[in-house]
Every structure is written in structure tokens, then in C-alpha cells.
Scaffold this active site. Structure first.
Site, PDB file in Angstrom:
ATOM      1  N   PHE A  29       0.869  -8.385 -13.150  1.00 23.35           N
ATOM      2  CA  PHE A  29       0.063  -7.298 -13.709  1.00 23.35           C
ATOM      3  C   PHE A  29      -0.780  -7.865 -14.863  1.00 23.35           C
ATOM      4  CE2 PHE A  29       2.634  -4.718 -11.162  1.00 23.35           C
ATOM      5  CZ  PHE A  29       2.263  -3.388 -11.240  1.00 23.35           C
ATOM      6  N   TRP A  60      -3.195  -8.151  -6.106  1.00 24.55           N
ATOM      7  CA  TRP A  60      -3.797  -6.903  -6.594  1.00 24.55           C
ATOM      8  C   TRP A  60      -5.183  -7.190  -7.164  1.00 24.55           C
ATOM      9  CZ3 TRP A  60      -5.625  -5.069 -11.254  1.00 24.55           C
ATOM     10  CH2 TRP A  60      -5.847  -3.669 -11.338  1.00 24.55           C
ATOM     11  N   THR A 109       1.288  -3.558  -1.514  1.00 27.57           N
ATOM     12  CA  THR A 109       0.170  -4.396  -1.948  1.00 27.57           C
ATOM     13  C   THR A 109       0.440  -5.865  -1.616  1.00 27.57           C
ATOM     14  OG1 THR A 109      -0.305  -2.849  -3.740  1.00 27.57           O
ATOM     15  CG2 THR A 109      -1.215  -5.060  -3.957  1.00 27.57           C
ATOM     16  N   PHE A 127      11.474   1.062  -0.433  1.00 28.72           N
ATOM     17  CA  PHE A 127      12.241   0.936  -1.679  1.00 28.72           C
ATOM     18  C   PHE A 127      12.829  -0.467  -1.836  1.00 28.72           C
ATOM     19  CE2 PHE A 127      12.651   5.720  -1.161  1.00 28.72           C
ATOM     20  CZ  PHE A 127      11.669   5.985  -2.085  1.00 28.72           C
ATOM     21  N   LYS A 182       4.016  10.002  -6.511  1.00 29.73           N
ATOM     22  CA  LYS A 182       3.715   8.620  -6.178  1.00 29.73           C
ATOM     23  C   LYS A 182       2.237   8.367  -5.896  1.00 29.73           C
ATOM     24  CE  LYS A 182       5.312   4.916  -3.103  1.00 29.73           C
ATOM     25  NZ  LYS A 182       6.029   4.608  -1.871  1.00 29.73           N
ATOM     26  N   LYS A 194       5.049  -3.468  -3.524  1.00 27.16           N
ATOM     27  CA  LYS A 194       5.542  -4.048  -2.270  1.00 27.16           C
ATOM     28  C   LYS A 194       4.495  -3.971  -1.151  1.00 27.16           C
ATOM     29  CE  LYS A 194       9.208  -1.998  -0.865  1.00 27.16           C
ATOM     30  NZ  LYS A 194       8.594  -0.986  -0.005  1.00 27.16           N
ATOM     31  N   ALA A 232      13.167   5.862   2.986  1.00 34.17           N
ATOM     32  CA  ALA A 232      14.242   4.881   3.007  1.00 34.17           C
ATOM     33  C   ALA A 232      15.475   5.322   2.233  1.00 34.17           C
ATOM     34  CB  ALA A 232      13.755   3.544   2.466  1.00 34.17           C
ATOM     35  N   ARG A 245       4.049   1.361   7.166  1.00 35.15           N
ATOM     36  CA  ARG A 245       4.375   2.775   7.393  1.00 35.15           C
ATOM     37  C   ARG A 245       3.187   3.658   7.043  1.00 35.15           C
ATOM     38  NH1 ARG A 245       9.038   3.664   3.435  1.00 35.15           N
ATOM     39  NH2 ARG A 245       7.777   2.175   2.280  1.00 35.15           N
TER      40      ARG A 245
END
Length: 557
Positions: free
Chosen positions: A383, A411, A74, A302, A106, A72, A274, A95
Site C-alpha cells: 500500500f 494495485w 487484486t 476470505f 465491502k 486478494k 466463504a 467469483r
């Protein structure tokens, strides 16, 4: 093919001096406070003194997260770079990462691949010290509360009814429950206590929802820290702590200006979780991005059932914001996990699992379009292991149901991989929308929670545990019942059971307790096993992080 890690990509970037980025953003030098060569704070007086028209607001959210990753942040960064590439004046607002996840499971949170904000290491480690200031303000209030009791307790505080905890910005399960004040009378009043992680502190939520220093002080004064022996709330204002807390926070409240790998101006400021709080960057940073850019791209934590719901129902309500478009990020990998596929098998093509998982995406899309009445597009974040057949399956299924879908390769390709998404977002921003909230604040607390569970989660209803009922009655009697609701819920499911993947039906959500965050301005409904102090995993990310004799950091991803 060997891929560079996120930190390797970030360290190869030739950053521009932050003064140049400020000029790109249209920030006059008189508002800029530099923190070294590549980061700065922007004085919030810019908002009062600038008469520039606000730009369009774009929210980036996602499907229900899985261990496979959605990308998200990214996508948010890549979209902003993509908008710049098609000639649009864009500023991004994100954030700040918490040190807890950075050293835990993470890892960092500055984007990934060729869609990152930099300096990546600084953003993930200390940055400009905002979180330390928030922690200090939180712990000052805790110290003044305990000192008040020790010095005679004129407010008649019941030590068994203290609701305020100390905090530290680290995952540390050892601190969840502690007994302090031991060692005799001169060392305080013995009582049960505990620590929260800084990002779950109400100070963080207050910080991120405040419009100004004045608003910050008013919100701080309303924070409920305890109850008296006769059940009356005790606030930070009554303890005389507000001025000193605001003094600790005055510089932190100024948004942090950095840049993307492609030189797009980026505000990175504030960051409540969140699944516990409202999960958005600061109101001031979002408004500054809108004031400086024709397009402001921001994200919420999230999945859309958590971050986007709170962004729309809490942040937009308080800040008077009205989004122009929403991007919902999905990956083939995550959808296959929702379809029952094991993480270890995700590199293999599986169209059946993919089809089973797609309803999760469609429920999020339906909520944005039909509950909140906002135009939306799905960004399929590609991906390297995704097959063409899988990508085509997602796009075809979405098109069948009239859902706009765009392939994103930010990405791997940076802003160039986000230009198609940028074009679609620009188109959506020109459409009229009838933005609506999912509930009316005039409803009772129970009715608001039920509206979220039924309309957003897709559940059948709510079960209130006896303790939750008791607290709900008390909060209603105290006049807090007209506040918005902030659901504390697992991020891994629409339900309160993290094992219910995809788009579960026929479930109820159990609210086990609730509390008021009167300073932030919402009621927190606690479901499941949500903890305000996470623990480290068996193999923490911290074990991979190192620094060499030249100060170059490795292992941060």
C-alpha cells in the site's frame, strides 16, 4: 498525491471486444454466446470436446481479513496479468460479486487499482443474470414446497421442520425471520419462515460444484428441504422440482468470459460466501480456465482457514483438482491490525505491532505447506502508506522461517507489479507436491470437525452444543456422515470469536448446530453468530452510488 478510484480507472480502460478476448483464450466462435460487446458466456460443451491438456492450477488465498483490506482479488488479477507479461498463457477464474456487499460495507469485488476485471460496473451489478437465475430456482423450490403442503401434503411434511428458505440477493435484516401464509386458507399455510441472501443458498453451492447439467440435476434432486412428521428427509426430487429448476439454471451454468484491464481472459462465475458456504467460483469455470491456459489462477474467499480450506477439502475433492502452487496474500496494514493497532493509526509506521501480527501470516503459510503439503509463496501487497522498514521486516521475518516472499505492487502498477510474483509461481509449479486433505471423509462428523479445528485453526478442540449433538446423531443415522464438512465461522479470526485476532492459542470452537447440504454434498457446522442474511451498515455503500443522464455510474468502488 490524488489517486483515481477503482471505477475511474476501470472507466478509462479501452476494452477489447469480447470476441478478441475469446480468440486470445482459444475459444472457438461456436462456443461463444455474447452478452453485449464486452462480455459473453462460453458453452460448457467446450470441456467435453477439447482435447487440450490441462494447465497448472494456482490458488490465491490470504491471511485472516481485517477492515484494512488484503487485496486478494487484486493480487489474483495482477498475478494473471504478470504471467502474461512474462510470456505465459494464463487465464484467471474469479467469483461473481453479490449485490449485498456491493451496496453494503465491502463495495464491489472486481479487483482494484490497475489490477481489475472489466466491465467493472456490469460485473458488480446484475452481470449476465446468473444470481437472478439462482434466486429464481431457489424460490421456485420454496413455492413448490409450500404448494405441496397446501394441496394436501401427501409427503407428510411437518411445517415446523421446513429447512428451506426463500432468498434475495440483498442485505436485508428485515427478512431474516418472517411469518407468511397469513390471510385465510386460500393464501397458504401459516408458518414461520425467513430469507437467506442468494449467495448463501444451497443452490449457489450446488451450481458452483456441478460438473455438468447431468451432475447439476443429480445434486438438485438430493437437496433436503424439510422433514416429515416421522423425521424422514424430504428432497427436491420428491417434490418434482428438479427439471424446472435446471431449466432456469441451464444458461447460467455457462461460465462468463470477460477481461482484465490488460486484456487477460477472465472467467467470472458463481460466488458462494466463504464464511457460510465453500467460497469458490464454479468448478466448470476453473476447469475451463485450466483447459484454455497453461496457467489458471483462481482464488478462494476470505482467509486460508476458510476459503482455502474449503477449496482444498471440498472443491478439489469433488472436482478431482490438484493445485500446483498457492499464493498467500498479506498486507502490512492488516498485519499491524492483527498486532493490536487501530485502523485509524495504520498510516503510521509501527514495527512492534507488525511483528506481533506476523504469526497470523505464518500460521496460514504453515497450514498450506504442512497440512496440505503444497508449495507456497507470500505476496506482500504493498500500500502507498507502507514504509520500506515495514516491508523489509515482513520479508526478513518470513525468510528467517524459510518462507518464500515476494513484494507485489499490482494495485499501483498492474501486471508489471506482478512479474516477480509470476516468476516465483512458475518456479513453484515445477516442483513435485504431495497434496493431502486435512481429514479423511471416512472419519465421523465430529472427528472431521475436530481435525479442522486442531490442524487448520490451531485450536485445542471442539464443544458440541446439545442441539448440534442431536443433529449430528440424526445426520449420521440418515447416512450423511461420510460427507465433507463446511464450517460456518467468522472470517475475522482462526477461532469462532471475531475478537481473537492474530494467531490465538488455547481456544475451543463451539458448534451450536449443524445441517446437511445434501445437494452440494457437505455437512454445514454452524459456529458463533454466523447469519445467512446480512444487514446493511449505518452508512451503506449504496448511498454513494449514482448514475448520470448518460448512464455513467459513479461511487462504485
Amino acid at each position: 498525491m490524488a489517486y483515481l478510484s477503482d471505477i475511474e480507472i476501470a472507466q478509462r480502460c479501452e476494452m477489447k471486444p469480447i470476441g478478441e478476448i475469446a480468440k486470445v483464450a482459444g475459444v472457438d466462435d461456436k462456443y461463444l454466446e455474447q452478452y453485449g460487446k464486452y462480455k459473453a458466456k462460453v458453452d460448457y460443451s467446450l470441456l467435453k470436446e477439447s482435447d487440450r491438456k490441462n494447465g497448472k492450477l494456482i490458488l490465491v488465498t490470504a491471511i485472516t481479513p481485517t477492515p484494512a483490506g488484503e487485496g486478494k482479488t487484486t493480487t489474483t488479477i495482477g498475478l494473471a496479468d504478470g504471467l502474461r507479461r512474462i510470456g505465459k498463457n494464463c487465464v484467471v477464474a474469479l467469483r461473481e460479486p453479490s449485490l449485498g456487499p456491493v451496496f453494503g460495507v465491502k463495495g464491489g469485488a472486481a479487483g482494484g487499482g490497475y489490477a481489475q476485471v472489466v466491465p467493472m460496473e456490469d460485473i458488480n451489478l446484475h452481470f449476465t443474470g446468473d444470481f437472478h437465475a439462482i434466486g429464481a430456482a431457489n424460490n421456485l423450490l420454496a413455492a413448490m414446497l409450500d404448494n405441496h403442503i397446501y394441496q394436501g401434503n401427501t409427503l407428510n411434511i411437518d411445517p415446523r421442520r421446513i429447512t428451506w428458505k426463500r432468498c434475495v440477493d440483498m442485505n436485508d435484516r428485515q427478512l431474516r425471520f418472517v411469518t407468511d401464509g397469513l390471510g385465510g386458507r386460500v393464501n397458504g399455510v401459516p408458518r414461520e419462515d425467513g430469507y437467506d441472501i442468494t449467495v448463501s443458498s444451497e443452490i449457489m453451492a450446488v451450481f458452483c460444484l456441478s460438473n455438468s447439467i447431468t451432475d447439476l440435476k443429480e445434486r438438485l434432486s438430493r437437496i433436503v428441504v424439510a422433514y416429515t412428521y416421522d423425521e424422514k428427509p424430504v428432497t427436491a426430487g420428491q417434490l418434482g422440482a428438479v427439471g424446472a429448476m435446471a431449466a432456469l439454471l441451464k444458461d447460467a451454468l455457462k461460465p462468463n468470459l470477460v477481461q482484465t484491464l490488460e486484456g487477460t481472459p477472465a472467467f467470472v462465475h458463481g460466488g458462494p460466501f466463504a464464511n457460510i458456504a465453500h467460497g469458490c467460483n464454479s468448478v466448470i469455470a476453473t476447469k475451463m480456465a485450466m483447459r484454455l491456459g497453461d496457467y489458471a489462477v483462481t482464488e478462494a474467499g476470505f482467509g486460508a482457514d476458510l476459503g482455502a480450506e474449503k477449496f482444498l477439502d471440498i472443491k478439489c475433492r469433488y472436482a478431482g483438482l490438484r493445485p500446483d502452487a498457492v499464493v498467500i496474500v498479506a498486507t502490512v496494514r492488516a498485519l499491524k491490525m492483527h498486532g493490536g493497532m487501530a485502523k485509524t493509526e495504520l498510516g503510521n509506521e509501527n514495527l512492534e505491532a507488525l511483528e506481533k501480527g506476523i504469526p497470523n501470516l505464518l500460521r496460514h503459510v504453515s497450514n498450506i505447506k504442512n497440512v496440505y503439503k503444497l508449495p507456497a509463496v507470500v505476496a506482500v501487497n504493498r500500500f502507498p502508506t507502507d514504509t520500506d522498514a515495514e516491508i523489509e521486516k515482513v520479508i526478513a521475518k518470513c525468510h528467517e522461517l524459510g518462507v518464500n516472499t515476494v513484494l507485489s505492487t499490482v494495485w499501483a502498477d498492474g501486471g508489471a507489479g506482478g512479474t516477480a510474483l509470476a516468476e516465483e509461481v512458475v518456479r513453484l509449479c515445477e516442483q513435485e507436491n504431495d497434496f493431502s486433505f486435512s481429514y479423511d471423509t471416512e472419519m465421523s462428523i465430529a472427528e472431521k470437525i475436530e481435525a479442522i479445528v486442531k490442524r487448520v485453526y490451531g485450536g485445542d478442540g471442539v464443544i458440541f452444543a446439545p442441539l448440534a449433538k442431536k443433529e449430528m446423531d440424526k445426520l449420521t443415522a440418515l447416512g450423511y456422515d461420510k460427507l465433507p464438512v463446511c464450517m460456518a465461522k467468522t472470517q475475522y479470526s482462526f477461532s469462532d470469536d471475531m475478537t481473537k485476532l492474530d494467531a490465538p492459542e488455547g481456544f475451543t470452537v463451539t458448534v451450536r448446530n449443524m445441517k446437511v447440504s445434501a445437494g452440494a454434498g457437505f455437512i454445514v457446522a454452524l459456529t458463533g453468530d454466523i447469519m445467512t442474511m446480512p444487514g446493511l451498515p449505518k452508512v451503506p455503500a449504496a448511498e454513494r452510488i449514482d448514475v448520470d443522464e448518460n448512464g455513467k455510474i459513479s461511487g462504485l468502488f
